[in-house]
Scaffold this motif. Structure first.
Motif, PDB file in Angstrom:
ATOM      1  N   SER A  40      -3.413   4.955  95.919  1.00  0.00           N
ATOM      2  CA  SER A  40      -2.350   4.038  96.338  1.00  0.00           C
ATOM      3  C   SER A  40      -2.531   3.622  97.795  1.00  0.00           C
ATOM      4  O   SER A  40      -2.355   2.458  98.150  1.00  0.00           O
ATOM      5  N   ASP A  41      -2.907   4.588  98.636  1.00  0.00           N
ATOM      6  CA  ASP A  41      -3.123   4.289 100.062  1.00  0.00           C
ATOM      7  C   ASP A  41      -4.304   3.343 100.251  1.00  0.00           C
ATOM      8  O   ASP A  41      -4.244   2.424 101.080  1.00  0.00           O
ATOM      9  N   GLU A  42      -5.378   3.573  99.494  1.00  0.00           N
ATOM     10  CA  GLU A  42      -6.547   2.688  99.601  1.00  0.00           C
ATOM     11  C   GLU A  42      -6.191   1.263  99.155  1.00  0.00           C
ATOM     12  O   GLU A  42      -6.592   0.292  99.792  1.00  0.00           O
ATOM     13  N   GLY A  43      -5.433   1.175  98.094  1.00  0.00           N
ATOM     14  CA  GLY A  43      -5.017  -0.136  97.595  1.00  0.00           C
ATOM     15  C   GLY A  43      -4.162  -0.872  98.612  1.00  0.00           C
ATOM     16  O   GLY A  43      -4.355  -2.060  98.873  1.00  0.00           O
ATOM     17  N   LYS A  44      -3.216  -0.144  99.193  1.00  0.00           N
ATOM     18  CA  LYS A  44      -2.351  -0.756 100.206  1.00  0.00           C
ATOM     19  C   LYS A  44      -3.178  -1.203 101.401  1.00  0.00           C
ATOM     20  O   LYS A  44      -2.956  -2.288 101.953  1.00  0.00           O
ATOM     21  N   LYS A  45      -4.142  -0.396 101.798  1.00  0.00           N
ATOM     22  CA  LYS A  45      -4.991  -0.724 102.944  1.00  0.00           C
ATOM     23  C   LYS A  45      -5.798  -1.999 102.661  1.00  0.00           C
ATOM     24  O   LYS A  45      -5.911  -2.873 103.517  1.00  0.00           O
ATOM     25  N   ILE A  46      -6.330  -2.112 101.467  1.00  0.00           N
ATOM     26  CA  ILE A  46      -7.124  -3.293 101.094  1.00  0.00           C
ATOM     27  C   ILE A  46      -6.263  -4.555 101.165  1.00  0.00           C
ATOM     28  O   ILE A  46      -6.656  -5.563 101.750  1.00  0.00           O
ATOM     29  N   VAL A  47      -5.087  -4.496 100.593  1.00  0.00           N
ATOM     30  CA  VAL A  47      -4.182  -5.663 100.588  1.00  0.00           C
ATOM     31  C   VAL A  47      -3.758  -6.007 102.012  1.00  0.00           C
ATOM     32  O   VAL A  47      -3.769  -7.182 102.408  1.00  0.00           O
ATOM     33  N   ASP A  48      -3.391  -4.994 102.797  1.00  0.00           N
ATOM     34  CA  ASP A  48      -2.969  -5.242 104.181  1.00  0.00           C
ATOM     35  C   ASP A  48      -4.086  -5.870 105.014  1.00  0.00           C
ATOM     36  O   ASP A  48      -3.847  -6.806 105.778  1.00  0.00           O
ATOM     37  N   GLU A  49      -5.307  -5.368 104.859  1.00  0.00           N
ATOM     38  CA  GLU A  49      -6.442  -5.929 105.597  1.00  0.00           C
ATOM     39  C   GLU A  49      -6.711  -7.374 105.171  1.00  0.00           C
ATOM     40  O   GLU A  49      -7.004  -8.223 106.012  1.00  0.00           O
ATOM     41  N   PHE A  50      -6.595  -7.629 103.885  1.00  0.00           N
ATOM     42  CA  PHE A  50      -6.795  -8.999 103.401  1.00  0.00           C
ATOM     43  C   PHE A  50      -5.765  -9.941 104.021  1.00  0.00           C
ATOM     44  O   PHE A  50      -6.105 -11.021 104.509  1.00  0.00           O
ATOM     45  N   LEU A  51      -4.500  -9.541 104.010  1.00  0.00           N
ATOM     46  CA  LEU A  51      -3.442 -10.387 104.563  1.00  0.00           C
ATOM     47  C   LEU A  51      -3.619 -10.600 106.070  1.00  0.00           C
ATOM     48  O   LEU A  51      -3.429 -11.711 106.572  1.00  0.00           O
ATOM     49  N   LYS A  52      -3.986  -9.537 106.776  1.00  0.00           N
ATOM     50  CA  LYS A  52      -4.203  -9.650 108.221  1.00  0.00           C
ATOM     51  C   LYS A  52      -5.375 -10.579 108.510  1.00  0.00           C
ATOM     52  O   LYS A  52      -5.276 -11.465 109.371  1.00  0.00           O
ATOM     53  N   ASN A  53      -6.464 -10.410 107.790  1.00  0.00           N
ATOM     54  CA  ASN A  53      -7.645 -11.243 107.977  1.00  0.00           C
ATOM     55  C   ASN A  53      -7.330 -12.701 107.629  1.00  0.00           C
ATOM     56  O   ASN A  53      -7.758 -13.628 108.322  1.00  0.00           O
ATOM     57  N   VAL A  55      -5.518  -4.785  92.530  1.00  0.00           N
ATOM     58  CA  VAL A  55      -5.457  -3.470  93.187  1.00  0.00           C
ATOM     59  C   VAL A  55      -4.457  -2.569  92.464  1.00  0.00           C
ATOM     60  O   VAL A  55      -4.741  -1.385  92.239  1.00  0.00           O
ATOM     61  N   ASP A  56      -3.298  -3.117  92.098  1.00  0.00           N
ATOM     62  CA  ASP A  56      -2.309  -2.317  91.360  1.00  0.00           C
ATOM     63  C   ASP A  56      -2.894  -1.798  90.047  1.00  0.00           C
ATOM     64  O   ASP A  56      -2.664  -0.640  89.659  1.00  0.00           O
ATOM     65  N   LYS A  57      -3.651  -2.646  89.387  1.00  0.00           N
ATOM     66  CA  LYS A  57      -4.278  -2.235  88.122  1.00  0.00           C
ATOM     67  C   LYS A  57      -5.278  -1.101  88.363  1.00  0.00           C
ATOM     68  O   LYS A  57      -5.326  -0.124  87.601  1.00  0.00           O
ATOM     69  N   LEU A  58      -6.079  -1.221  89.441  1.00  0.00           N
ATOM     70  CA  LEU A  58      -7.053  -0.170  89.765  1.00  0.00           C
ATOM     71  C   LEU A  58      -6.351   1.138  90.130  1.00  0.00           C
ATOM     72  O   LEU A  58      -6.841   2.224  89.805  1.00  0.00           O
ATOM     73  N   VAL A  59      -5.203   1.024  90.792  1.00  0.00           N
ATOM     74  CA  VAL A  59      -4.435   2.228  91.138  1.00  0.00           C
ATOM     75  C   VAL A  59      -3.907   2.887  89.865  1.00  0.00           C
ATOM     76  O   VAL A  59      -3.977   4.114  89.712  1.00  0.00           O
ATOM     77  N   GLU A  60      -3.402   2.076  88.914  1.00  0.00           N
ATOM     78  CA  GLU A  60      -2.894   2.607  87.649  1.00  0.00           C
ATOM     79  C   GLU A  60      -3.995   3.327  86.880  1.00  0.00           C
ATOM     80  O   GLU A  60      -3.741   4.334  86.223  1.00  0.00           O
ATOM     81  N   GLU A  61      -5.217   2.768  86.942  1.00  0.00           N
ATOM     82  CA  GLU A  61      -6.336   3.356  86.212  1.00  0.00           C
ATOM     83  C   GLU A  61      -6.971   4.508  86.986  1.00  0.00           C
ATOM     84  O   GLU A  61      -7.997   5.042  86.582  1.00  0.00           O
ATOM     85  N   SER A  62      -6.367   4.853  88.120  1.00  0.00           N
ATOM     86  CA  SER A  62      -6.846   5.946  88.979  1.00  0.00           C
ATOM     87  C   SER A  62      -8.254   5.711  89.500  1.00  0.00           C
ATOM     88  O   SER A  62      -8.990   6.658  89.800  1.00  0.00           O
TER      89      SER A  62
END
Length: 118
Positions: free
Chosen positions: A38-51, A27-34
């Motif tokens: 950043s918010d979408e990336g954080k949301k994806i990681v947070d949802e993964f951890l919660k799930n 996700v960090d790599k995708l954020v760097e490559e635009s």
């Protein structure tokens, strides 16, 4: 048996941790490559951890239930059963020791009485 279950759970947690780290790096790599905000990336990681946490709790509950069923079917001795037997053995040993002491006292009195008559 419980040690095997604990090791399995710890291994699973380790695997999830590695997966989460890999996901975060991706996700960090995708954020760097635009390609991702950043918010979408954080949301994806947070949802993964919660799930993952929810699934872990469900898995532990199901695994514990399975272990209990297997233990009952195979008639494994539980820690409570073992402790109960140990307490009963201790009581029996104490009673035996008391009986032995009483028998020795009685035997000693009988010998003294016999010696006094002689």
């Amino acid at each position: 048996m419980q040690e095997v279950v604990k090791k399995f759970i710890y291994t699973s947690v380790g695997l999830v941790s590695i997966t989460a780290e890999t996901l975060k790096q991706t996700v960090d790599k995708l954020v760097e490559e635009s390609k991702l905000s950043s918010d979408e990336g954080k949301k994806i990681v947070d949802e993964f951890l919660k799930n993952t946490e929810t699934k872990r709790e469900e898995f532990e509950t199901q695994l514990q239930s399975l272990v209990e069923k297997v233990s009952k079917k195979l008639k494994f001795v539980t820690e409570d059963d073992l402790n109960e037997v140990l307490k009963r053995v201790e009581k029996l040993e104490a009673a035996l020791a008391a009986n032995k002491t009483e028998a020795e006292k009685t035997s000693s009195k009988s010998q003294k009485s016999a010696e006094a008559k002689a």
